[in-house]
Design a protein around this motif. Sequence first.
Motif, PDB file in Angstrom:
ATOM      1  N   ILE A   1       0.863  -1.175   0.000  1.00  0.00           N
ATOM      2  CA  ILE A   1       0.000   0.000   0.000  1.00  0.00           C
ATOM      3  C   ILE A   1       0.903   1.230   0.000  1.00  0.00           C
ATOM      4  O   ILE A   1       1.619   1.494   0.966  1.00  0.00           O
ATOM      5  CB  ILE A   1      -0.926   0.022   1.225  1.00  0.00           C
ATOM      6  CG1 ILE A   1      -1.824  -1.227   1.253  1.00  0.00           C
ATOM      7  CG2 ILE A   1      -1.785   1.288   1.216  1.00  0.00           C
ATOM      8  CD1 ILE A   1      -2.698  -1.391   0.028  1.00  0.00           C
ATOM      9  N   ALA A   2       0.894   1.950  -1.105  1.00  0.00           N
ATOM     10  CA  ALA A   2       1.772   3.114  -1.241  1.00  0.00           C
ATOM     11  C   ALA A   2       1.220   4.330  -0.503  1.00  0.00           C
ATOM     12  O   ALA A   2       1.984   5.162  -0.002  1.00  0.00           O
ATOM     13  CB  ALA A   2       1.975   3.451  -2.710  1.00  0.00           C
ATOM     14  N   LYS A   3      -0.107   4.418  -0.436  1.00  0.00           N
ATOM     15  CA  LYS A   3      -0.703   5.618   0.152  1.00  0.00           C
ATOM     16  C   LYS A   3      -2.148   5.335   0.540  1.00  0.00           C
ATOM     17  O   LYS A   3      -2.832   4.536  -0.112  1.00  0.00           O
ATOM     18  CB  LYS A   3      -0.653   6.761  -0.860  1.00  0.00           C
ATOM     19  CG  LYS A   3      -1.104   8.117  -0.360  1.00  0.00           C
ATOM     20  CD  LYS A   3      -1.056   9.148  -1.475  1.00  0.00           C
ATOM     21  CE  LYS A   3       0.350   9.376  -2.002  1.00  0.00           C
ATOM     22  NZ  LYS A   3       0.377  10.475  -3.016  1.00  0.00           N
ATOM     23  N   ILE A   4      -2.605   5.946   1.624  1.00  0.00           N
ATOM     24  CA  ILE A   4      -4.016   5.937   2.001  1.00  0.00           C
ATOM     25  C   ILE A   4      -4.459   7.393   2.070  1.00  0.00           C
ATOM     26  O   ILE A   4      -3.916   8.184   2.840  1.00  0.00           O
ATOM     27  CB  ILE A   4      -4.261   5.247   3.355  1.00  0.00           C
ATOM     28  CG1 ILE A   4      -3.775   3.791   3.312  1.00  0.00           C
ATOM     29  CG2 ILE A   4      -5.754   5.293   3.709  1.00  0.00           C
ATOM     30  CD1 ILE A   4      -3.887   3.070   4.646  1.00  0.00           C
ATOM     31  N   GLU A   5      -5.413   7.743   1.229  1.00  0.00           N
ATOM     32  CA  GLU A   5      -5.864   9.132   1.130  1.00  0.00           C
ATOM     33  C   GLU A   5      -7.268   9.299   1.699  1.00  0.00           C
ATOM     34  O   GLU A   5      -8.120   8.419   1.533  1.00  0.00           O
ATOM     35  CB  GLU A   5      -5.857   9.569  -0.335  1.00  0.00           C
ATOM     36  CG  GLU A   5      -4.494   9.479  -1.002  1.00  0.00           C
ATOM     37  CD  GLU A   5      -4.572   9.651  -2.511  1.00  0.00           C
ATOM     38  OE1 GLU A   5      -3.764  10.428  -3.033  1.00  0.00           O
ATOM     39  OE2 GLU A   5      -5.435   9.017  -3.147  1.00  0.00           O
ATOM     40  N   LYS A   6      -7.495  10.414   2.358  1.00  0.00           N
ATOM     41  CA  LYS A   6      -8.813  10.732   2.871  1.00  0.00           C
ATOM     42  C   LYS A   6      -9.612  11.433   1.780  1.00  0.00           C
ATOM     43  O   LYS A   6      -9.235  12.508   1.324  1.00  0.00           O
ATOM     44  CB  LYS A   6      -8.694  11.620   4.107  1.00  0.00           C
ATOM     45  CG  LYS A   6     -10.017  11.877   4.827  1.00  0.00           C
ATOM     46  CD  LYS A   6      -9.801  12.673   6.108  1.00  0.00           C
ATOM     47  CE  LYS A   6     -11.115  12.895   6.839  1.00  0.00           C
ATOM     48  NZ  LYS A   6     -10.915  13.656   8.098  1.00  0.00           N
ATOM     49  N   LYS A   7     -10.679  10.816   1.338  1.00  0.00           N
ATOM     50  CA  LYS A   7     -11.518  11.379   0.279  1.00  0.00           C
ATOM     51  C   LYS A   7     -12.926  11.616   0.822  1.00  0.00           C
ATOM     52  O   LYS A   7     -13.876  10.925   0.476  1.00  0.00           O
ATOM     53  CB  LYS A   7     -11.561  10.422  -0.923  1.00  0.00           C
ATOM     54  CG  LYS A   7     -10.250  10.231  -1.627  1.00  0.00           C
ATOM     55  CD  LYS A   7      -9.824  11.487  -2.355  1.00  0.00           C
ATOM     56  CE  LYS A   7      -8.531  11.291  -3.134  1.00  0.00           C
ATOM     57  NZ  LYS A   7      -8.151  12.500  -3.883  1.00  0.00           N
ATOM     58  N   GLY A   8     -13.031  12.567   1.726  1.00  0.00           N
ATOM     59  CA  GLY A   8     -14.305  12.822   2.370  1.00  0.00           C
ATOM     60  C   GLY A   8     -14.307  12.279   3.787  1.00  0.00           C
ATOM     61  O   GLY A   8     -13.399  11.568   4.206  1.00  0.00           O
ATOM     62  N   LYS A   9     -15.365  12.604   4.535  1.00  0.00           N
ATOM     63  CA  LYS A   9     -15.442  12.235   5.945  1.00  0.00           C
ATOM     64  C   LYS A   9     -15.408  10.733   6.156  1.00  0.00           C
ATOM     65  O   LYS A   9     -14.796  10.236   7.105  1.00  0.00           O
ATOM     66  CB  LYS A   9     -16.718  12.823   6.554  1.00  0.00           C
ATOM     67  CG  LYS A   9     -16.845  12.608   8.051  1.00  0.00           C
ATOM     68  CD  LYS A   9     -18.091  13.266   8.592  1.00  0.00           C
ATOM     69  CE  LYS A   9     -18.232  13.042  10.093  1.00  0.00           C
ATOM     70  NZ  LYS A   9     -19.468  13.662  10.638  1.00  0.00           N
TER      71      LYS A   9
END
Length: 245
Positions: A221-229
């Motif tokens: 897993i290269a990245k975990i992004e927050k895309k909304g609440k």
Amino acid sequence: MPVNALYRDDFYLSTCEAVVTAIHEDGGIELDQTCFYATSGGQPGDTGFLERSDGSKITLGQTKHGATKDIVVHVPLLGQEQPAVGEKLVLHVDWPRRYKLMRMHTACHLLSVVCSYPITGAAVGEDESRVDFDMSETINKDDVTAQLMELVRQNHPVYLQWITDEELAANPGIVKSKNVRPPIGLGRVSLVCIGENSAIDSQPCGGTHVSETQEVGQIHIAKIEKKGKENRRFRIRFGAPGDEA
């Protein structure tokens, strides 16, 4: 006309013979059967070429569905020769690309096992894939990578089971995705099963996958992004963490 989509039963079939059944105004080619996967469910369609009897090649830029899911259109790159209806061709899938997509798509299924949240979106790519989950929890990407690689190393079998559209409708709980419709409308639906007797996972999917989890290879897993609440986007890449090769 409806196509015999050979890839639905054999993900490793990379070449076959076929007869041209229709030519679209934009140059798209329909065939009586095909081993080319058509873009669907977040997985890109196959590329490759069609070989004519004289040995010349028609290079394809994409494969897509027509008006319905039982129509597959092979779209040549600009400037390619056009075959004739009734002409027999030999199809050649760009296998290295397809195999990477098979490995990636299988990795996405494994991620849905590690992160058991509803899926809100997904896109399979050759070098990076993404899966969006309906979740608000904070989760460590290295922990997820470790769990993914454990499933890979355990080398679980990956295989298909078929159920009817009616059986799927009677069991809606097996669908993990909130926004992507399962591959219905053909009378039967393929369940991608992982583990003996589906012990690890089972979910409707019309994509292509490897036959055992170790074929996925090294992923992280290269990245975990927050895309909304309440939405988190996980980006999966090949290689070890920090290895972008």
